[in-house]
Structure formats: structure tokens, C-alpha cells
Scaffold this motif. Structure first.
Motif, PDB file in Angstrom:
ATOM      1  N   ALA A 157       0.934  -0.966  -0.081  1.00 33.79           N
ATOM      2  CA  ALA A 157       0.131  -0.146   0.150  1.00 33.79           C
ATOM      3  C   ALA A 157       0.784   1.296   0.106  1.00 33.79           C
ATOM      4  O   ALA A 157       1.939   1.349   0.387  1.00 33.79           O
ATOM      5  CB  ALA A 157      -0.884   0.029   1.231  1.00 33.79           C
ATOM      6  N   TRP A 158       0.330   2.262  -0.588  1.00 37.85           N
ATOM      7  CA  TRP A 158       1.077   3.548  -0.594  1.00 37.85           C
ATOM      8  C   TRP A 158       1.545   4.183   0.706  1.00 37.85           C
ATOM      9  O   TRP A 158       2.502   4.675   0.849  1.00 37.85           O
ATOM     10  CB  TRP A 158       0.073   4.622  -1.197  1.00 37.85           C
ATOM     11  CG  TRP A 158      -0.909   5.102  -0.338  1.00 37.85           C
ATOM     12  CD1 TRP A 158      -2.317   4.569  -0.567  1.00 37.85           C
ATOM     13  CD2 TRP A 158      -1.169   6.259   0.415  1.00 37.85           C
ATOM     14  NE1 TRP A 158      -3.196   5.162   0.140  1.00 37.85           N
ATOM     15  CE2 TRP A 158      -2.396   6.043   0.852  1.00 37.85           C
ATOM     16  CE3 TRP A 158       0.070   6.985   1.148  1.00 37.85           C
ATOM     17  CZ2 TRP A 158      -2.723   6.957   1.908  1.00 37.85           C
ATOM     18  CZ3 TRP A 158      -0.628   7.752   2.293  1.00 37.85           C
ATOM     19  CH2 TRP A 158      -1.811   7.783   2.729  1.00 37.85           C
ATOM     20  N   TYR A 159       0.902   4.024   1.965  1.00 36.06           N
ATOM     21  CA  TYR A 159       1.105   4.376   3.158  1.00 36.06           C
ATOM     22  C   TYR A 159       2.416   3.436   3.789  1.00 36.06           C
ATOM     23  O   TYR A 159       3.175   3.890   4.384  1.00 36.06           O
ATOM     24  CB  TYR A 159       0.113   4.320   4.192  1.00 36.06           C
ATOM     25  CG  TYR A 159      -0.825   3.191   4.081  1.00 36.06           C
ATOM     26  CD1 TYR A 159      -0.313   2.169   4.965  1.00 36.06           C
ATOM     27  CD2 TYR A 159      -2.063   3.157   3.442  1.00 36.06           C
ATOM     28  CE1 TYR A 159      -1.145   0.910   5.023  1.00 36.06           C
ATOM     29  CE2 TYR A 159      -2.918   2.051   3.450  1.00 36.06           C
ATOM     30  CZ  TYR A 159      -2.532   0.903   4.172  1.00 36.06           C
ATOM     31  OH  TYR A 159      -3.311  -0.229   4.383  1.00 36.06           O
ATOM     32  N   ASP A 160       2.537   2.372   3.317  1.00 35.39           N
ATOM     33  CA  ASP A 160       3.669   1.467   3.662  1.00 35.39           C
ATOM     34  C   ASP A 160       4.812   2.039   2.888  1.00 35.39           C
ATOM     35  O   ASP A 160       5.967   1.899   3.656  1.00 35.39           O
ATOM     36  CB  ASP A 160       3.217  -0.041   3.268  1.00 35.39           C
ATOM     37  CG  ASP A 160       2.167  -0.614   4.143  1.00 35.39           C
ATOM     38  OD1 ASP A 160       2.140  -0.196   5.458  1.00 35.39           O
ATOM     39  OD2 ASP A 160       1.545  -1.483   3.834  1.00 35.39           O
ATOM     40  N   TRP A 161       4.804   2.329   1.636  1.00 36.92           N
ATOM     41  CA  TRP A 161       5.817   2.869   1.057  1.00 36.92           C
ATOM     42  C   TRP A 161       6.433   4.139   1.823  1.00 36.92           C
ATOM     43  O   TRP A 161       7.636   4.219   2.064  1.00 36.92           O
ATOM     44  CB  TRP A 161       5.745   3.384  -0.335  1.00 36.92           C
ATOM     45  CG  TRP A 161       5.617   2.073  -1.388  1.00 36.92           C
ATOM     46  CD1 TRP A 161       4.497   1.751  -1.918  1.00 36.92           C
ATOM     47  CD2 TRP A 161       6.518   1.166  -1.744  1.00 36.92           C
ATOM     48  NE1 TRP A 161       4.449   0.570  -2.644  1.00 36.92           N
ATOM     49  CE2 TRP A 161       5.836   0.277  -2.780  1.00 36.92           C
ATOM     50  CE3 TRP A 161       7.872   1.295  -1.517  1.00 36.92           C
ATOM     51  CZ2 TRP A 161       6.707  -0.746  -3.111  1.00 36.92           C
ATOM     52  CZ3 TRP A 161       8.456   0.010  -2.244  1.00 36.92           C
ATOM     53  CH2 TRP A 161       7.962  -0.834  -3.200  1.00 36.92           C
ATOM     54  N   LEU A 162       5.421   4.953   2.359  1.00 34.09           N
ATOM     55  CA  LEU A 162       6.040   6.028   2.911  1.00 34.09           C
ATOM     56  C   LEU A 162       6.731   5.741   4.336  1.00 34.09           C
ATOM     57  O   LEU A 162       7.565   6.436   4.680  1.00 34.09           O
ATOM     58  CB  LEU A 162       4.836   7.037   3.407  1.00 34.09           C
ATOM     59  CG  LEU A 162       4.129   7.766   2.254  1.00 34.09           C
ATOM     60  CD1 LEU A 162       2.594   8.653   2.747  1.00 34.09           C
ATOM     61  CD2 LEU A 162       5.081   8.818   1.534  1.00 34.09           C
ATOM     62  N   MET A 163       5.992   4.643   4.916  1.00 29.90           N
ATOM     63  CA  MET A 163       6.689   4.284   6.428  1.00 29.90           C
ATOM     64  C   MET A 163       8.111   3.679   5.989  1.00 29.90           C
ATOM     65  O   MET A 163       8.819   3.893   6.856  1.00 29.90           O
ATOM     66  CB  MET A 163       5.660   3.362   7.090  1.00 29.90           C
ATOM     67  CG  MET A 163       4.562   4.099   7.845  1.00 29.90           C
ATOM     68  SD  MET A 163       3.562   3.148   8.755  1.00 29.90           S
ATOM     69  CE  MET A 163       2.685   2.146   7.582  1.00 29.90           C
ATOM     70  N   MET A 164       8.157   2.730   4.962  1.00 29.39           N
ATOM     71  CA  MET A 164       9.201   2.335   4.857  1.00 29.39           C
ATOM     72  C   MET A 164      10.551   3.410   4.344  1.00 29.39           C
ATOM     73  O   MET A 164      11.828   3.190   4.776  1.00 29.39           O
ATOM     74  CB  MET A 164       9.121   1.041   3.504  1.00 29.39           C
ATOM     75  CG  MET A 164       8.267   0.021   3.585  1.00 29.39           C
ATOM     76  SD  MET A 164       7.635  -0.610   2.252  1.00 29.39           S
ATOM     77  CE  MET A 164       9.123  -1.104   1.391  1.00 29.39           C
ATOM     78  N   ALA A 165       9.875   4.417   3.720  1.00 29.72           N
ATOM     79  CA  ALA A 165      10.889   5.479   3.453  1.00 29.72           C
ATOM     80  C   ALA A 165      11.501   6.297   4.533  1.00 29.72           C
ATOM     81  O   ALA A 165      12.404   6.662   4.807  1.00 29.72           O
ATOM     82  CB  ALA A 165      10.375   6.477   2.333  1.00 29.72           C
ATOM     83  N   ALA A 166      10.438   6.435   5.565  1.00 26.33           N
ATOM     84  CA  ALA A 166      10.677   6.915   6.687  1.00 26.33           C
ATOM     85  C   ALA A 166      11.641   6.068   7.696  1.00 26.33           C
ATOM     86  O   ALA A 166      12.671   6.735   8.200  1.00 26.33           O
ATOM     87  CB  ALA A 166       9.535   7.297   7.549  1.00 26.33           C
ATOM     88  N   SER A 167      11.594   4.684   7.635  1.00 23.19           N
ATOM     89  CA  SER A 167      12.392   3.887   8.156  1.00 23.19           C
ATOM     90  C   SER A 167      13.847   4.086   7.934  1.00 23.19           C
ATOM     91  O   SER A 167      14.754   4.040   8.653  1.00 23.19           O
ATOM     92  CB  SER A 167      12.095   2.510   8.007  1.00 23.19           C
ATOM     93  OG  SER A 167      10.645   2.558   8.647  1.00 23.19           O
ATOM     94  N   ILE A 168      14.034   4.289   6.554  1.00 25.12           N
ATOM     95  CA  ILE A 168      15.403   4.463   5.819  1.00 25.12           C
ATOM     96  C   ILE A 168      15.774   5.770   6.134  1.00 25.12           C
ATOM     97  O   ILE A 168      17.027   5.829   6.494  1.00 25.12           O
ATOM     98  CB  ILE A 168      15.402   4.292   4.276  1.00 25.12           C
ATOM     99  CG1 ILE A 168      14.770   2.885   3.883  1.00 25.12           C
ATOM    100  CG2 ILE A 168      16.739   4.592   3.662  1.00 25.12           C
ATOM    101  CD1 ILE A 168      15.392   1.497   4.401  1.00 25.12           C
TER     102      ILE A 168
END
Length: 658
Positions: free
Chosen positions: A86-97
Motif C-alpha cells: 500500500a502507498w502508506y507502507d511505502w511512506l513508512m518504509m521510506a521513513a524507516s530508511i
């Protein structure tokens, strides 16, 4: 046949250990995620064995690269699509990096500002790190652990309004955020252990799994005891013990062993609930079985400041007592139900299996290196190397001898197989580590709050007040805390929290530190078969197609004797290998007899069915053997022997009369 368990069903049941649905990603994204996991574990092996990096950077990568993989692997809920991210998971993954980059690019400045005062960027990243970690943990371990962490964090701000021992002066919110998101919280001891010992041994277990050692353990156990009365149940006990020595997960043990043993038990006459209960109880003990005990054992070594070798040695006798109880229950149940073993022609022949004993060599090397005083990293690294050698030689010989390929073709093909096996093992290691990473880092939040507010000392005072002058009462309270925590969170987190909250109070009461921590760890493990939330029992019930409650209650009965083992080493610390050898052997002998007598009392069978008064006598004899006094030991042995002879005579008279 109808009872055969498919690979898909086994995988689904193994995923019960996780709290959210695993995505099924294919195409470029699925391939990229797999390679990200491979690189993630490869990075840990490289930094632990070859080129170390700054500990803070290593821990940040460990937690938040793991979070990125976890957020991609597990969906936010069961109602979302599982074939895409999901799009919000991509955002959280980017935030994790981004969190990783914050620590990697400014680690020296962060360390300095931890004393001088953090800046705004530190606070923003700290808040993001806490929120991302809580969501990562929710998806992999359920809501219980994030709720516990949130309750502790709320205590920081409500403590000034609480009465009595719960009062504290309060902490500014920015200071609290940066403390929790620092080396005393998320990146503290529990994450340090997860980023070093745990990831290393999870990877070692993944390499063994890839080498098919688990299948060999099952086959060997079947050949050794499958023919005996109740043979399939005894196979479950032995194979779970062997597989459990390299796996720290009860559910993984259930699936690895139960996929084979549960259908066998049902075919031999066991009902579905009993088959699942035997497997659940046997598999749960794997977390206390050396040399690779559950992940909590590594945290224990770090907290106590002792080499892991000492924890390993201390765990030997409790593990033997646990499996002696399991084996005795399996045998007595088979006697009562008149269950036979499997026909010998259905069992793997022993001789070919003995020729493959070299598959034990990674475990042997691991134990020898550990007991020789070398670091666990070197021991696990050499174990992995031995596994690679075994796989390489096996692949090559199969191509040369069985497929009769030419040497160059065989060498090239074997090399390709080995590379594929290494990639598979690293990918499995990444998958199996995710939940442990999440719960260890979240346990760090709890530890950080305890350190920041001083609530640990007040909990110790409360425990002292509850226990008073009765240490046994305080130990029972500690057992209940560990069991309750373990019903909602994984064993590792249950132990870490209970050790932080309860262990200091026990130690202040005079309980030896190793005894206090091992006691808590043992009950955290037993929570996997303790209703109402008994994850190992639920997994076994799924494999056996039995009822959740029926399997859980029978597992509790089969494990009844094991619930007293921690009290044995509390009453007699010699059972943790703390003392002269002759005392250790004597204590082990009487404790073993006590465990067997307790199984007789629980099952109501000893050379024949026991009437209720005789079951009570067997229980009394068991308790006498458990109490570490010479007089009580002699009384217990005499009472147990007299009871056994009485039962033998009664059985003989019944046979003559019949």
C-alpha cells in the motif's frame, strides 16, 4: 491420505506466530524484497565476523532496515490486499530508511548531544522512530506489546499525579523522547543482543534448516523409538528436542516436527487433541534446550554480565528434566490407552541414518567452540561454515555418484546449488528475525522508561512487600507475571519485561541472580502452552485439526510436571550446575525421580491404574524428592519405591485373577 499436512497449510499455521497477514508479493517487488532480506542478513554476518561498524549505526540498521522489510512483508490488516504494498507502507518504509540515515550520517553528533542536549531534528526523528517501531511490532507480534510500551510511556507523564510507590517527579517530553529513542531505550541492551547474538544464531538455524537437518532429526527419532508403544508421540518428543536445540521459536518447532509426527500419532490411535498437545508441549521445550536456547537466553547473559556459555550449562539439567517429563507422559498415556508403535517396515532404516551422523557436526562444532571459551559469534560462524561444507560435499557427491555427471559439470552444478542454498538461508534468516527484532527493540522502550523514571526500584519494593519473608510466594508471583506477559507477547519480550520489572526484587530478597532470571525465563517459555492464549497449542491444534481449547488443556496436563521444574532449581540451585559435580548428579537424580513420580500422579498410572489416594501418595513422593534435603529425598525414594512395588503386586494379582 486425509491426515497429511500440506506445505501450504504448514506455512499458514507457522504464520500464526505473526499478528498480521503475510503478503504474497511476486514480480520485481517480490524479488527486490527477497534480495533486500538477503543483503540485510549478509550485512550482519559481515559486520559481526569481518568488519565491525559503530554499534549505534549497526543497531539503527538492524531495527529500521528490519522495520522496512517487516512493513513490506506484513500488511496493516487482514482486510487489505496481500498482492501489493500500500502507498502508506511505502511512506513508512521510506521513513524507516530516513531514520537509518539520521543515525548513520551523524552518529558522533548524536552521541555528543545525548550529554549536551538534543536538537529539534533529534526529537523529530526520535518520535518517528518510536511510532514506526510500534507499528512494526504490531504487525509482527500483535497489539499487546505496543500497548504495554505505550502504558509505560504514558507513565512518564502521569507519574507525578500517581500516589505512593508509583509517584515520580516527571520528565520533560523532549528529554523523554530522546532518552527512549537512544542507547538507553530502543538501541539499548535488548537491541544490542538482537543485533548480535540473536541474528547470528537465527541465521545459523536457517542454514541448518536449508541443509535439511530438521528432516534428518525427524527420521532419526522415528527410527530410534517409532516402533515402541506410543512411538509417534515419543518421536515427537525426541525430534522436537533435537530441532529445538537450534530453533528459538515454539511455533517453528511445532511446524517443523509436527508436520510429520502429528499425522503419525493420529494414525497410531491418538485423537487429534492429544496428538496436538503432545507436539505443542514437546516443541515448547525447545526454547530452553541448549546449545541455542530461546532468544531471551542471550538477553539473560547480557543483563547478568555473564558469558553465554554459563547460561548454556545452567540450562542443561532443566531441559533434561523437561523432556524427561514429556517422554514419561507420552509413555504413560500409551500404556493407559494400549497404543502400539508403528510397524518397523514403515520406519526409516537405522543404518543409513547412522551413516549420515555427520549432519550433527555443525551442532557438535558449535558446542565444542562455545565450551572452549570462544565467543558465540565465532561458534555460530564456524557452525555455519560446517553446514556449508556439508551442503557443498553433499551436492557434489550426489551429482558425481547418483547423476554420474562429469567432474567439471558436477562442480559447476554443485556451486550453483550452494549459492542458491546460501541465498535461501539468508532469506529465511531475515524472515525469522523480524519478530525478534521488533519485540527486542520495543522491550527497549520499556527498559528505557524503567531507567528514566526509576520505577524498577519501586516495583522491587512492591514485590518485597508482597513476598515478605516468604520467597516462595514472591517466586509464585514472578511466575504468574511471566505467564501472563507470555500470553500476550512473544517469549523473548515476556522475559525481557519480567526480568526488568520483577527480577531486581527477587534478587533483593536474596534469590541468586541466575536463579531469578532462569526462573522467569522458564515460565515465559511455558506461556506458549498456558491457556487462554497458548500459541504453540493453537498451532498444533491447527496441524492436528483439533479444537483449540481441547488441545490447550491437554497440553497443560502433559506439561504439568514441567511447571514444577523451575521451583526445583529455585529450591536447589545445584540443578543449574552451580556446585560440585557429585552434588549436581545427586540433585539431578532425585529431581528426575520427582518429575517421573509427578507424571505418575498426573496421569494416574504406575504399573497399572492408580486410585485417587495412591495418586495423592505419588504426588507427595514427588514433592519429597523435589525438596532438596537428604531426609526428604530418602523418604520420597522409599515412598515411590513402595508405591511401585504395591502396584506391581496388584497388577500381578489382577493378571492371575483374569
Amino acid at each position: 491420505m486425509h491426515d497429511t499436512i500440506s506445505a501450504e497449510e504448514a506455512a499458514r499455521i507457522e504464520d500464526m506466530e505473526f499478528a498480521s497477514s503475510r503478503r504474497t508479493l511476486s514480480g520485481p517487488i517480490g524479488i527486490a524484497l527477497r534480495w533486500f532480506g538477503i543483503i540485510f542478513v549478509g550485512f550482519h554476518l559481515w559486520t559481526l565476523l569481518v568488519a565491525p561498524v559503530d554499534p549505534l549505526i549497526a543497531r539503527a540498521i538492524h531495527v529500521f532496515a528490519g522495520a522496512a522489510i517487516g512493513l513490506a512483508t506484513f500488511a496493516a490488516s487482514t482486510r487489505t490486499r496481500l498482492d501489493r504494498i500500500a502507498w502508506y507502507d511505502w511512506l513508512m518504509m521510506a521513513a524507516s530508511i530516513a531514520v537509518i540515515f539520521h543515525f548513520a550520517l551523524d552518529s558522533d553528533g548524536i552521541e555528543m548531544r545525548s550529554f549536551m542536549g538534543p536538537n529539534n531534528r533529534d526529537t523529530v526523528v526520535g518520535l518517528a522512530a518510536i511510532l514506526l517501531l510500534l507499528e512494526f511490532t504490531r504487525r509482527t507480534a500483535g497489539l499487546a506489546m505496543p500497548i504495554i510500551a505505550c502504558v509505560f510511556m504514558a507513565y512518564i507523564f502521569v507519574g507525578p499525579w500517581l500516589p505512593g510507590a508509583l509517584f515520580h517527579r516527571g520528565v520533560p517530553w523532549r528529554e523523554a523522547v530522546n532518552f527512549i529513542a537512544g542507547t538507553e531505550g530502543i538501541f539499548g541492551i535488548t537491541t544490542s543482543v538482537s543485533a548480535t547474538f540473536i541474528i547470528m544464531f537465527v541465521t545459523f538455524a536457517a542454514f541448518l534448516q536449508t541443509s535439511k537437518a530438521g528432516d534428518y532429526f525427524n527420521d532419526l527419532a522415528m527410527s530410534l523409538v517409532g516402533w515402541a508403544r506410543g512411538g509417534p508421540a515419543k518421536v515427537a518428543v525426541i525430534s522436537s528436542f533435537m530441532f529445538g536445540t537450534v530453533s528459538g521459536s515454539s511455533v517453528a518447532n511445532v511446524v517443523a516436527s509436527g508436520t510429520f509426527t502429528i499425522p503419525m500419532m493420529k494414525r497410531a490411535g491418538y485423537d487429534a487433541d492429544t496428538a496436538g498437545a503432545v507436539e505443542a508441549t514437546a516443541s515448547t521445550g525447545g526454547q530452553i534446550a541448549p546449545p541455542v536456547m530461546g532468544a531471551g537466553a542471550f538477553i539473560m547473559a547480557e543483563v547478568l554480565g555473564r558469558p553465554y556459555q554459563e547460561i548454556l550449562i545452567a540450562g542443561i539439567i532443566p531441559a533434561l528434566l523437561y523432556y524427561l517429563a514429556c517422554y514419561t507422559h507420552a509413555d504413560l498415556h500409551a500404556l493407559k490407552a494400549k497404543l502400539r508403535g508403528l510397524p518397523r517396515d514403515e520406519l526409516p532404516p537405522l543404518l543409513p541414518l547412522l551413516k549420515r551422523l555427520y549432519l550433527f557436526s555443525p551442532l557438535v562444532i558449535l558446542i565444542v567452540v562455545l565450551l572452549s571459551g570462544y565467543s558465540p559469534f565465532r561458534a555460530a560462524g564456524l557452525g555455519i561454515a560446517a553446514t556449508l561444507v556439508i551442503m557443498a560435499v553433499t551436492f557434489l557427491l550426489h551429482r558425481l555418484v547418483v547423476q554420474r555427471q562429469n567432474p567439471f559439470g558436477a562442480l559447476a552444478g554443485a556451486a550453483g546449488q550452494l549459492v542458491q542454498a546460501i541465498a535461501d538461508a539468508l532469506a529465511i534468516g531475515a524472515r525469522e528475525a523480524l519478530q525478534l527484532i521488533a519485540v527486542c527493540a520495543t522491550a527497549g522502550i520499556v527498559a528505557g522508561v524503567i531507567g528514566l523514571t526509576g520505577i524498577g526500584g519501586r516495583f522491587a519494593s512492591i514485590l518485597l512487600a508482597l513476598g515478605g519473608d516468604i520467597p516462595l510466594l514472591a517466586m509464585t508471583f514472578a511466575a504468574v507475571v511471566a505467564l501472563i506477559l507470555g500470553m500476550g507477547v512473544p517469549t523473548t519480550a515476556a522475559y525481557a519485561i519480567a526480568a526488568a520489572v520483577v527480577a531486581p526484587g527477587l534478587i533483593r530478597m536474596g534469590v541468586p541472580p541466575l536463579v531469578a532470571h532462569m526462573f522467569i525465563f522458564y515460565y515465559a517459555v511455558l506461556s506458549a502452552i498456558t491457556p487462554p492464549v497458548a500459541l504453540a497449542s493453537f498451532a498444533a491444534a491447527g496441524l492436528a485439526r483439533g479444537s483449540l481449547w481441547g488441545t490447550s488443556l491437554k497440553a497443560l496436563k502433559f506439561g504439568m510436571a514441567t511447571f514444577l521444574v523451575p521451583y526445583m532449581f529455585f529450591l536447589n540451585p545445584v540443578l543449574l550446575a552451580q556446585g560440585p559435580l557429585i552434588e549436581i548428579l545427586q540433585a539431578f537424580a532425585t529431581a528426575a525421580l520427582g518429575v517421573v513420580l509427578l507424571a505418575f500422579a498426573t496421569e494416574g498410572y504406575m504399573a497399572g491404574r492408580l486410585a485417587l489416594p495412591l495418586r495423592l501418595l505419588a504426588g507427595v513422593a514427588a514433592v519429597l524428592c523435589i525438596v532438596p534435603e537428604g531426609v526428604t529425598d530418602l523418604l520420597g525414594v522409599a515412598l515411590g519405591a513402595g508405591l511401585y512395588l504395591w502396584q506391581r503386586r496388584a497388577a500381578g494379582r489382577a493378571a492371575v485373577a483374569g
